[in-house]
Design an enzyme around this catalytic site. Structure first.
Site, PDB file in Angstrom:
ATOM      1  N   HIS A   1      -7.670 -13.611   2.012  1.00  0.00           N
ATOM      2  CA  HIS A   1      -9.047 -13.936   2.390  1.00  0.00           C
ATOM      3  C   HIS A   1      -9.509 -15.297   1.872  1.00  0.00           C
ATOM      4  O   HIS A   1     -10.556 -15.787   2.315  1.00  0.00           O
ATOM      5  CB  HIS A   1     -10.007 -12.859   1.874  1.00  0.00           C
ATOM      6  CG  HIS A   1      -9.823 -11.524   2.521  1.00  0.00           C
ATOM      7  ND1 HIS A   1     -10.084 -11.287   3.854  1.00  0.00           N
ATOM      8  CD2 HIS A   1      -9.402 -10.335   2.019  1.00  0.00           C
ATOM      9  CE1 HIS A   1      -9.832 -10.021   4.151  1.00  0.00           C
ATOM     10  NE2 HIS A   1      -9.417  -9.414   3.050  1.00  0.00           N
TER      11      HIS A   1
ATOM     12  N   GLN B   1      -1.619  -1.998  -1.553  1.00  0.00           N
ATOM     13  CA  GLN B   1      -3.030  -1.727  -1.312  1.00  0.00           C
ATOM     14  C   GLN B   1      -3.171  -0.637  -0.245  1.00  0.00           C
ATOM     15  O   GLN B   1      -2.716  -0.803   0.889  1.00  0.00           O
ATOM     16  CB  GLN B   1      -3.756  -2.996  -0.866  1.00  0.00           C
ATOM     17  CG  GLN B   1      -3.847  -4.050  -1.963  1.00  0.00           C
ATOM     18  CD  GLN B   1      -4.738  -5.222  -1.582  1.00  0.00           C
ATOM     19  OE1 GLN B   1      -4.521  -6.324  -2.057  1.00  0.00           O
ATOM     20  NE2 GLN B   1      -5.738  -4.979  -0.746  1.00  0.00           N
TER      21      GLN B   1
ATOM     22  N   GLU C   1      -5.683   1.384   2.098  1.00  0.00           N
ATOM     23  CA  GLU C   1      -7.000   0.960   2.565  1.00  0.00           C
ATOM     24  C   GLU C   1      -7.528   1.739   3.760  1.00  0.00           C
ATOM     25  O   GLU C   1      -8.479   1.294   4.405  1.00  0.00           O
ATOM     26  CB  GLU C   1      -6.951  -0.537   2.885  1.00  0.00           C
ATOM     27  CG  GLU C   1      -6.512  -1.365   1.669  1.00  0.00           C
ATOM     28  CD  GLU C   1      -6.508  -2.861   1.916  1.00  0.00           C
ATOM     29  OE1 GLU C   1      -7.508  -3.490   1.555  1.00  0.00           O
ATOM     30  OE2 GLU C   1      -5.506  -3.375   2.460  1.00  0.00           O
TER      31      GLU C   1
ATOM     32  N   ASP D   1     -12.268  -1.953   2.720  1.00  0.00           N
ATOM     33  CA  ASP D   1     -11.532  -1.671   3.956  1.00  0.00           C
ATOM     34  C   ASP D   1     -11.535  -0.186   4.269  1.00  0.00           C
ATOM     35  O   ASP D   1     -11.552   0.207   5.446  1.00  0.00           O
ATOM     36  CB  ASP D   1     -10.100  -2.199   3.854  1.00  0.00           C
ATOM     37  CG  ASP D   1     -10.001  -3.669   4.217  1.00  0.00           C
ATOM     38  OD1 ASP D   1     -10.465  -4.033   5.311  1.00  0.00           O
ATOM     39  OD2 ASP D   1      -9.475  -4.449   3.415  1.00  0.00           O
TER      40      ASP D   1
END
Length: 250
Positions: free
Chosen positions: A38, A141, A143, A169
């Site tokens: 990001h 991760q 999510e 998320d």
């Protein structure tokens, strides 16, 4: 690997400024996560951040955008302590991440001792390969709803070191309201599953950090981002002056 072997408190680095890493180290953080998913951080800046973090005694992790060789090879060769890999929502995706990040026989990562991870060509090949498979941390991760339901299985994949619950998320993908009972119950079940199977677990945190570490079994936390810390600190500073001196308004 146990949770005790993971650094405990970290922050995202989203600004393309190596000084962010230095400031986090001076503040006492254990690790920084350079955000290549990001954040607008190029490869040259990423490499500089990793080197600076190592020199400052803070563990440099990178959140990669995916698991292509370009995503994982550069930060690993630059000496990253580990990778956060987003959107690992199944055992199959966890296995794909392992193949991208680990050297044979676990994976297919390309080898070159010429970078920082190989001490610029000084490290023996065997030591370099061992470090890449044993010392580099792979954080999956999780999510979405499917991922949290399978979180212990994802964490048990050989080559995965820990799992990380991404609440934002999860909220978006599950169309939950923030703090909804359904989302809370899902996360609580995932926490218990990790505890039952001794899977190291992390997430993002703020005011609830102490509770997450002491009572809910988390092993490591990301306490916001450099951008958030700057914004909140600047706001608090300006607000304190304006509150104390009413005539100092805009």
């Amino acid at each position: 690997m146990t949770g005790d072997e993971l650094p405990r408190l970290g922050a995202w680095v989203k600004l393309p400024a190596p000084e962010s890493v230095e400031l986090l180290a001076l503040a006492g953080f254990d690790f920084a996560v350079i955000d290549a998913e990001h954040g607008a951080i190029d490869l040259r800046t990423m490499s500089t951040m990793i080197g600076l973090a190592r020199g400052c005694g803070i563990a440099p992790f990178v959140r990669v955008a995916g698991t292509t060789p370009r995503d994982v090879q550069v930060p690993l060769d630059a000496g990253a302590a580990g990778l956060f890999v987003p959107q690992i929502n199944s055992v199959a995706q966890a296995q794909d991440a392992v193949r991208a990040v680990r050297f044979p026989p676990l994976g297919r990562r390309g080898a070159s001792t010429s970078g920082r991870a190989g001490q610029w060509g000084r490290a023996p090949l065997g030591d370099y390969l061992r470090a890449g498979n044993d010392d580099v941390r792979l954080i999956a991760q999780t999510e979405n709803v499917t991922a949290l339901s399978a979180i212990a299985d994802i964490g048990a994949v050989a080559g995965v070191d820990a799992v990380f619950i991404g609440p934002m998320d999860l909220t978006v993908s599950g169309r939950f309201q923030e703090g909804s009972p359904e989302m809370t119950n899902l996360i609580t079940a995932a926490e218990q599953s990790c505890a039952d199977h001794h899977i190291p677990l992390g997430t993002v945190a703020s005011a609830d950090a102490a509770e997450l570490l002491q009572r809910r079994g988390y092993d490591f936390l990301v306490l916001g981002a450099d951008t958030t810390i700057l914004r909140q600190g600047a706001h608090a500073l300006v607000n304190s002056v304006r509150t104390a001196t009413p005539g100092a308004g805009r």
